[in-house]
Write an enzyme that holds these catalytic residues in place. Structure first.
Site, PDB file in Angstrom:
ATOM      1  N   GLY A  85     -10.121   4.582   5.385  1.00  0.00           N
ATOM      2  CA  GLY A  85      -9.853   5.993   5.614  1.00  0.00           C
ATOM      3  C   GLY A  85      -8.507   6.299   6.221  1.00  0.00           C
ATOM      4  CG  PHE A  86      -7.531   7.297   9.256  1.00  0.00           C
ATOM      5  CD1 PHE A  86      -6.822   8.498   9.242  1.00  0.00           C
ATOM      6  CD2 PHE A  86      -8.903   7.344   9.440  1.00  0.00           C
ATOM      7  CE1 PHE A  86      -7.467   9.705   9.405  1.00  0.00           C
ATOM      8  CE2 PHE A  86      -9.561   8.553   9.604  1.00  0.00           C
ATOM      9  CZ  PHE A  86      -8.840   9.738   9.582  1.00  0.00           C
ATOM     10  N   GLY A  87      -4.476   4.525   7.386  1.00  0.00           N
ATOM     11  CA  GLY A  87      -3.545   3.408   7.448  1.00  0.00           C
ATOM     12  C   GLY A  87      -3.164   3.095   8.878  1.00  0.00           C
ATOM     13  N   GLY A  88      -2.549   1.948   9.079  1.00  0.00           N
ATOM     14  CA  GLY A  88      -2.020   1.599  10.388  1.00  0.00           C
ATOM     15  C   GLY A  88      -3.029   1.124  11.406  1.00  0.00           C
ATOM     16  CG  MET A 147     -11.423   3.982   0.246  1.00  0.00           C
ATOM     17  SD  MET A 147     -10.199   3.775   1.564  1.00  0.00           S
ATOM     18  CE  MET A 147      -8.691   3.858   0.584  1.00  0.00           C
ATOM     19  CG  HIS A 206      -3.889  -1.149  -2.420  1.00  0.00           C
ATOM     20  ND1 HIS A 206      -4.918  -1.881  -2.980  1.00  0.00           N
ATOM     21  CD2 HIS A 206      -4.465  -0.326  -1.518  1.00  0.00           C
ATOM     22  CE1 HIS A 206      -6.061  -1.519  -2.425  1.00  0.00           C
ATOM     23  NE2 HIS A 206      -5.813  -0.571  -1.538  1.00  0.00           N
ATOM     24  CB  SER A 249      -0.919   0.017   1.227  1.00  0.00           C
ATOM     25  OG  SER A 249      -1.604   1.252   1.299  1.00  0.00           O
ATOM     26  CG  ASP A 300      -6.805  -2.345   2.039  1.00  0.00           C
ATOM     27  OD1 ASP A 300      -5.888  -2.200   2.872  1.00  0.00           O
ATOM     28  OD2 ASP A 300      -7.191  -1.431   1.282  1.00  0.00           O
ATOM     29  N   GLY A 301      -6.259  -3.990   5.198  1.00  0.00           N
ATOM     30  CA  GLY A 301      -6.393  -3.390   6.519  1.00  0.00           C
ATOM     31  C   GLY A 301      -5.802  -4.263   7.608  1.00  0.00           C
ATOM     32  N   GLY A 302      -4.711  -3.821   8.187  1.00  0.00           N
ATOM     33  CA  GLY A 302      -4.102  -4.566   9.282  1.00  0.00           C
ATOM     34  C   GLY A 302      -3.462  -5.872   8.864  1.00  0.00           C
ATOM     35  CG  ASP A 314      -5.313   2.986   0.063  1.00  0.00           C
ATOM     36  OD1 ASP A 314      -6.269   2.253  -0.245  1.00  0.00           O
ATOM     37  OD2 ASP A 314      -4.354   2.593   0.750  1.00  0.00           O
ATOM     38  N   GLY A 346       0.498  -2.469   4.163  1.00  0.00           N
ATOM     39  CA  GLY A 346       1.128  -1.159   4.191  1.00  0.00           C
ATOM     40  C   GLY A 346       2.338  -1.097   5.088  1.00  0.00           C
ATOM     41  CB  SER A 347       2.712  -0.252   8.679  1.00  0.00           C
ATOM     42  OG  SER A 347       1.687  -1.104   9.162  1.00  0.00           O
ATOM     43  CG  MET A 399      -8.391   7.780   1.136  1.00  0.00           C
ATOM     44  SD  MET A 399      -7.782   7.697   2.843  1.00  0.00           S
ATOM     45  CE  MET A 399      -6.958   6.113   2.835  1.00  0.00           C
ATOM     46  CG  HIS A 405      -9.359   0.867  -2.111  1.00  0.00           C
ATOM     47  ND1 HIS A 405      -9.069   0.568  -0.797  1.00  0.00           N
ATOM     48  CD2 HIS A 405     -10.717   0.936  -2.188  1.00  0.00           C
ATOM     49  CE1 HIS A 405     -10.181   0.465  -0.116  1.00  0.00           C
ATOM     50  NE2 HIS A 405     -11.203   0.688  -0.945  1.00  0.00           N
ATOM     51  CG  MET A 444     -12.651  -2.153   2.876  1.00  0.00           C
ATOM     52  SD  MET A 444     -10.954  -1.770   2.402  1.00  0.00           S
ATOM     53  CE  MET A 444     -10.374  -0.837   3.827  1.00  0.00           C
TER      54      MET A 444
END
Length: 224
Positions: free
Chosen positions: A139-142, A65, A30, A7, A172-174, A32, A194-195, A34, A63, A134
């Site tokens: 809306g937010f990473g991490g 959003m 990826h 990401s 996608d997410g965590g 994002d 991502g992270s 927004m 993606h 999702m």
């Protein structure tokens, strides 16, 4: 084989071309998008996607959003995206939009927020190339992975298999070394990280390690 999509939300926005090169070997990048309306954050848009597409050989997985993807999504295909994801909660005419994205030469994908059930979209699945579940609120990473999404991933995989569709199932997410195996065992085969990638000293090695974990988990699932 599992696909790992780093990401860019976790990358250094001042060095996007270099950050894309740092994950050489990734399946997709990826991106994002927004708009500070559909989600409470503002990131990048068409001009940056167009510049990034020219700077890397790795295909872009955009993606969106955003509100009104019916209007804006086709522009991301024209900017160079190889896959465009729009949200079920935002699209007014998802079938028409998916067909337009495909007609322009990109893969069409539908995203579902954690609380949005997959079952109402069963009849739409043949119009898609990918379904994104999702695993955090967009809306937010991490953010921390939401375990409550695992049953939905399993149900999505069951629907895909029931219809015999060649449809990728993305999460996608965590997504990290701690969570990717659970996602793969539930049936996901495309993973946005991502992270877990850009937060390491060697992002390319992180991509390889995550793919190996996912492949091992998918193999276990296949033998059950």
């Amino acid at each position: 084989m599992a696909q790992i999509n780093p990401s860019m939300l976790s990358a250094d926005f001042a060095r996007l071309a270099e950050e894309a090169e740092a994950v050489k070997g990734a399946d997709w990048l990826h991106v994002d998008v927004m708009d500070n309306h559909f989600v409470p954050n503002l990131t990048l848009g068409v001009p940056v996607v167009e510049a990034l597409a020219k700077a890397t050989d790795t295909p872009l997985d955009c993606h969106l959003m955003i509100e009104d993807p019916d209007r804006w999504a086709p522009a991301y295909v024209e900017a160079g995206a190889g896959s465009v994801t729009f949200h079920a909660e935002a699209a007014a005419a998802p079938v028409r939009l998916a067909r337009e994205i495909r007609a322009k030469g990109a893969r069409a994908s539908l995203a579902l927020k954690p609380a949005t059930p997959v079952e109402p979209y069963e009849d739409l699945l043949p119009e898609l190339d990918m379904l994104l579940v999702m695993t955090v609120e967009p809306g937010f990473g991490g953010q921390a992975f939401l375990d409550l999404t695992l049953p939905k991933i399993r149900r999505a995989r069951q629907l895909i298999d029931r219809h015999g569709l060649d449809l990728w199932l993305q999460v996608d997410g965590g997504v990290s070394a701690e969570t990717i195996e659970r996602c793969a065992e539930a049936g996901a085969d495309v993973f946005v990280a991502g992270s877990a990638v850009y937060g390491t000293d060697d992002p390319a090695a992180a991509v390889r390690a995550l793919r190996h974990q996912a492949d091992e988990a998918a193999a276990r699932r296949a033998t059950r």
